[in-house]
Design an enzyme around this catalytic site. Structure first.
Site: not given
Ligand code: ADP
Ligand code: CIR
Length: 447
Positions: A204, A312, A316, A359, A361, A368, A399, A404
């Protein structure tokens, strides 16, 4: 800075009210903490004098009454200078969590050197960390231009988080031929060569439209208008046989509105994002405001290309697939991002920091790239602590199965992704994921 008038008000108020003793329980209240942080040591002094003069009455005072009075004083101060409270919270954050980047790099001298407008903008960016002292970063940009207009502050936070010693200069590059030396012969990042079978893969990027404030500063109207703009974009995609699919909205009354049950199904299927209102960091930043207005997601006919609206970041954009070759999701995302940028207009971009995200980050690539893989030995006992300790030096983040801040799978399945986003090229991130999987699998074997 606390004005003289405010200081006098806080000293005089308890005396005027004529009752109250700073009991132990009142000291543990948040208002007392603000007063302390504000350097209002005169408050207890005044209370001690009062205790002698009005001992009888003071003995009857309850901690609730003191708490209530301090709340009123705090409200008075906020009216006189709304920045006082947040400045105190920032200072308190420095003590409570010295590692939080927001407080660590907040320099009162720099703040005082700013115009009133820039002061207010800086404080709005710092609000999340000010209210959540367990934050690691604690800052979110509110406008794409915050990164440049408040550069002396943001640059330190950015370099601190991304561990960049010198000047940041981000370069965007999706071209895999530029990293040919890191690719296996034939250029395919084939997971079967690392001993894996069909694997859930996702890449993403975070993107923001240049013509709206970032999500933390959007009004409800902005959110609704932005979603309406995006619906026009999705209509074009839906008509294109390469994409097809549907748009699903959470906005009450939208012609694309879906039921709560269907929304939950989308979340469980990893297609849609979780309820942001439950995230205190995003809530404090204003990013979760007006939930669920202006929130939704586009899903292509084959469910492999997805765009989130109103999380966020404004957008995305992601590709997902259960397969074995990482190039499939990476190449598709590159093409889809080009299409999106062509239809949406320019995405917010900084000359030094690359793609702008809420963010710090996520700045740079906003990318990601993750896989779900099983590492039962490194997660034995159901904890991700060991997996995280092993993954960190490999440049990987771990994660949970719902993304997350969610738990890992009962069978030891985790979400792993390269941690770097800035001053790394897109093509390098996907190589880092492939190499990271190989290294982590070796550690799993040794565990
Ligand atoms: P982001 O990746 O946008 O930072 P999250 O970590 O919250 O946000 O993940 C968003 C969604 O994407 C969650 O439902 C997560 O389980 C899913 N996800 C992330 N990576 C994978 C993957 N490799 N396969 C399937 N689902 C995934
Ligand atoms: C923190 O500072 O811990 C939160 N604002 C999350 C920081 C991580 N950023 C993110 O997941 N995009």
């Amino acid at each position: 800075m606390l004005s003289r008038l405010a200081a006098r008000t806080i000293r005089q108020a308890p005396r005027r009210a004529g009752r109250g003793v700073a009991t132990k329980s009142a000291e543990s209240g948040s208002n007392f903490r603000y007063a302390k942080v504000l350097g209002l040591l005169a408050v207890p002094t005044a209370l001690v004098v009062m205790q002698t003069n009005q001992q009888k009455e003071a003995q009857c005072a309850s901690s609730d009454a003191i708490e209530e009075r301090l709340s009123r004083i705090e409200a008075m101060i906020s009216r006189l200078d709304p920045s006082t409270k947040i400045l105190a919270q920032i200072e308190a954050g420095r003590t409570a969590n010295p590692d939080m980047l927001m407080s660590k790099y907040f320099d009162v001298k720099y703040y005082n050197s700013l115009s009133d407008t820039l002061k207010a903008r800086l404080l709005a960016c710092c609000k999340s960390g000010a209210e959540n002292h367990d934050s690691g970063v604690g800052v979110y940009a509110m406008q794409p231009s915050d990164y440049d207009d408040l550069k002396p502050y943001f640059d330190q936070v950015i370099r601190g988080y991304h561990k960049i010693p010198g000047q940041v200069k981000h370069i965007t590059n999706w071209d895999l031929s530029s990293v040919a030396d890191r690719l296996p012969a034939g250029g395919k990042l084939d997971l079967t060569k690392l001993g894996l079978g069909t694997t859930s893969m996702r890449v993403r990027v975070g993107r923001n439209l240049a013509n709206y404030p970032l999500p933390g500063a959007m009004t409800k109207e902005d959110r609704i208008n932005m979603e309406a703009d995006m619906v026009k974009v999705f209509k074009e995609l839906i008509e294109d046989p390469e994409f097809g699919g549907n748009y699903y909205s959470l906005t009450p009354g939208s012609p694309f509105e879906v039921s709560e049950k269907f929304y939950q199904h989308l979340v469980k299927s990893h297609i849609m994002f979780k309820d942001m209102a439950a995230d205190t960091y995003l809530a404090s930043a204003g990013i979760a405001s007006s939930w669920p207005f202006g929130r939704g997601c586009y899903v292509s006919a084959d469910k492999g290309f997805i765009v989130w609206v109103g999380e966020e970041d404004h957008l995305r954009i992601m590709c997902m697939k259960k397969a074995t070759v990482l190039n499939d999701v990476f190449d598709r995302l590159k093409g889809a991002c080009d299409t999106m940028e062509r239809i949406c207009g320019t995405f917010a971009h900084s000359k030094d920091y690359g793609y702008v995200t809420s963010c710090p980050t996520n700045l740079g690539t906003g990318m990601r790239a993750s896989v779900h893989i099983k590492i039962p030995k490194l997660t034995a006992g159901g904890s991700d602590a060991r997996a995280k300790a092993v993954a960190r030096p490999l440049g990987l983040s771990v994660r949970g199965m719902g993304g997350e801040h969610t738990p890992i799978g009962a069978d030891g399945t985790v979400d792993i992704s390269p941690s770097a986003r800035l001053q790394i090229q897109e093509a390098e991130i996907i190589c880092a994921l492939y190499e990271g999987i190989r290294n982590l699998m070796e550690e799993e074997k040794k565990a």
